[in-house]
Design an enzyme around this catalytic site. Structure first.
Site, PDB file in Angstrom:
ATOM      1  N   ARG A  72      -4.072   2.160   7.323  1.00  0.00           N
ATOM      2  CA  ARG A  72      -4.658   0.921   7.821  1.00  0.00           C
ATOM      3  C   ARG A  72      -5.197   1.074   9.238  1.00  0.00           C
ATOM      4  O   ARG A  72      -6.230   0.507   9.584  1.00  0.00           O
ATOM      5  CB  ARG A  72      -3.565  -0.167   7.786  1.00  0.00           C
ATOM      6  CG  ARG A  72      -3.993  -1.505   8.322  1.00  0.00           C
ATOM      7  CD  ARG A  72      -2.896  -2.555   8.132  1.00  0.00           C
ATOM      8  NE  ARG A  72      -1.627  -2.110   8.696  1.00  0.00           N
ATOM      9  CZ  ARG A  72      -0.532  -1.930   7.980  1.00  0.00           C
ATOM     10  NH1 ARG A  72      -0.550  -2.124   6.685  1.00  0.00           N
ATOM     11  NH2 ARG A  72       0.594  -1.529   8.549  1.00  0.00           N
TER      12      ARG A  72
ATOM     13  N   ASP B 291       7.366  -2.592   8.422  1.00  0.00           N
ATOM     14  CA  ASP B 291       6.485  -2.003   7.406  1.00  0.00           C
ATOM     15  C   ASP B 291       7.200  -0.839   6.712  1.00  0.00           C
ATOM     16  O   ASP B 291       6.633   0.231   6.513  1.00  0.00           O
ATOM     17  CB  ASP B 291       5.173  -1.526   8.030  1.00  0.00           C
ATOM     18  CG  ASP B 291       4.077  -1.299   6.987  1.00  0.00           C
ATOM     19  OD1 ASP B 291       4.215  -1.828   5.863  1.00  0.00           O
ATOM     20  OD2 ASP B 291       3.096  -0.604   7.296  1.00  0.00           O
TER      21      ASP B 291
END
EC number: 2.7.11.30
Length: 514
Positions: A203, A323
């Site tokens: 990302r 995450d």
């Protein structure tokens, strides 16, 4: 106006002037820029550089140079991030006696144009910037006003320290005393760093395999628009106590290029086996391998979550990863795990709340029910429990590729891949996890293995819909250790039973050959 009044007014003017100069030093907007390795780094060789940074961070200028037999060679000049060693320094001065590479930093626009070495206080600069001689009047005024200015500076410095404490600047990160590389600095750019091949894309950028001198390293490259993620990851790695065998080893950080062409680099240890996701796609794991990976993974997360005061290098705050997924767990050559990727991580310090932190972050597939619902309690324990939900899913991924039970081992699949496919939307995950309260399937054959049965129970307690009922990382670590001990005992007892049965069999007597 009386003589006393005039004197007070003069002191006031001098104090205001001193205050302006002191407070103005933190307003560093531009610095002199120079890079001796500009051809290799593909940057400009010299000029000026605009300093970017958050409003609550102070900006400085820096210079690095070498003194080779009296000949000054500039290595780098440019902008420098918030560093207490640079606070309120209008002159760029190196204080070490004779370092291999001189380094100094200062506050104020272009303050690194001239730089000094304090033992001799010699101005060492390019020949294009000759020293300007101060006029005699200036020296006279300077020496006469020193006593008054010292008093004014002391008062203002005390006031600044009070404001600094009150506004709660982020703590300055000091170098850890644990063995390992030094903290990030522009001197890292002096070592030849060669990018070899792209290993992963994510990302916030891509990860390269690279060569740093004789060492293979990983370089995570962020585009400039993802500076906040780069800066957050750098700050988390730089916290006291973050050197741990089950947390990815941090080497340094660099900014490459200028303006719109800037790339932000994080340099870490490189692990050839890659992420747990990549490993499970290509390999199955034995029961002992599962226990090793799960235990070291839990140990790393437990250390990350722990608040540890009294370390030699300072107080380590609790950190939520936010995450956790198998892609962010890396495997070393001996199959021990280390936690990586702290771009979304959040630290918790005493007396400070989580503030306006956006709760709905992370990878959708691994989001806990409360995250999917947007119903997060913005307290430390709530964020740590969110990590534990995702950790339970990673344990399930390990179990799904384990050969311990008698049943077949399925092809590797991500959590919920059967239900929502490979690219789920937020609505897909809300429907499955929140409304239907589904979880990945725990196979019946897993229950027939004593260790796997305990692992299934642990997984269920990690991904419990009730966040407060979830296990902590430390508890999971202890359970996995107990699981392995239990299965070793059971295996030993089975062997003893078989041997006993064999030795108790009455064999017929051997017939004589005579």
């Amino acid at each position: 106006m009386g003589a006393a009044t005039k004197l007070a007014f003069a002191v006031f003017l001098i104090s205001c002037s001193s205050a302006g100069s002191i407070l103005g030093r933190s307003e560093t907007k531009e610095c002199i820029y120079y890079n001796a390795n500009w051809e290799k780094d593909k940057t400009n060789s010299n000029g000026t550089e605009i300093c970017y940074g958050d409003n609550d961070k102070r900006k400085h200028c820096f210079a690095t140079w070498k003194n080779i037999s009296g000949s000054i060679e500039i290595v780098k000049q440019g902008c420098w991030l918030d560093d207490i060693n640079c606070y309120n320094k209008s002159k760029c001065t190196e204080k070490k006696d004779s370092p291999d590479v001189f380094f100094c930093c200062c506050e104020g626009n272009y303050c690194n144009e001239k730089f000094y070495h304090s033992p001799e206080m010699e101005v060492t600069q390019p020949t294009s910037n000759p020293v300007t001689t101060k006029p005699p009047l200036f020296n006279t005024l300077l020496y006469s006003l020193v006593p008054i200015m010292v008093v004014a500076v002391i008062v203002l410095f005390s006031f600044w320290m009070y404001r600094h404490h009150k506004l709660a600047y982020p703590p300055v990160l000091v170098p850890t005393q644990d063995p390992g590389p030094p903290p990030p600095s522009p001197l890292l750019g002096l070592k030849p760093l060669q990018l070899l091949e792209v290993k992963a894309r994510g990302r916030f950028g891509c990860v390269w395999k690279a060569q740093l001198l004789n060492e293979t390293v990983a370089v995570k490259i962020f585009p400039v628009q993802d500076k906040l993620s780069w800066q957050n990851e750098y700050e988390i790695y730089s916290l006291p106590g973050m050197k741990h065998e089950n947390i990815l080893y941090f080497i340094g950080a660099e900014k490459r290029g200028t303006n719109l062409d800037t790339d932000l680099w994080l340099i870490t240890a490189f692990h050839e086996k890659g992420s747990l996701t990549d490993y499970l796609k290509a390999n199955v794991v034995s029961w002992n391998e599962l226990c090793l990976i799960a235990e070291t993974m839990a140990r790393g997360l437990s250390h990350l979550h722990e608040d540890i005061p009294g370390l030699k290098d300072g107080h380590k705050p609790a950190v939520a990863h936010r995450d956790i997924k198998s892609k962010n767990v890396l495997l070393k050559n001996n199959l021990t795990a280390c936690i990586a990727d702290f771009g979304l991580a959040l630290k918790f310090e005493a007396g400070k709340s989580a503030g306006d932190t956006h709760g709905q972050v992370g990878t959708r597939r691994y989001m806990a029910p409360e995250v999917l619902e947007g119903a997060i309690n913005f307290q430390r324990d709530a964020f740590l429990r969110i990590d534990m939900y995702a950790f339970g899913l990673v344990l399930w991924e390990l179990a799904s590729r384990c050969t311990a039970s008698d049943g077949p081992v399925d092809e590797y699949m991500l959590p919920f891949e059967e239900e929502v496919g490979q690219h789920p939307s937020l609505e897909d995950m809300q429907e499955v996890v929140v409304h239907k309260k589904k979880r990945p399937i725990l196979r019946e054959c897993w229950q027939k293995h004593a260790g796997m049965a305990m692992l299934c129970e642990t997984i269920e307690e990690c991904w419990d819909h009730d966040a407060e009922a979830r296990l902590s990382a430390g508890c999971v670590e202890e359970r996995i250790i107990q699981m392995q001990k239990l299965t070793n005992i059971i295996t030993t007892e089975d062997i003893v039973t078989v041997v006993t049965m064999v030795t108790n069999v009455d064999f017929p007597p051997k017939e004589s050959s005579l």
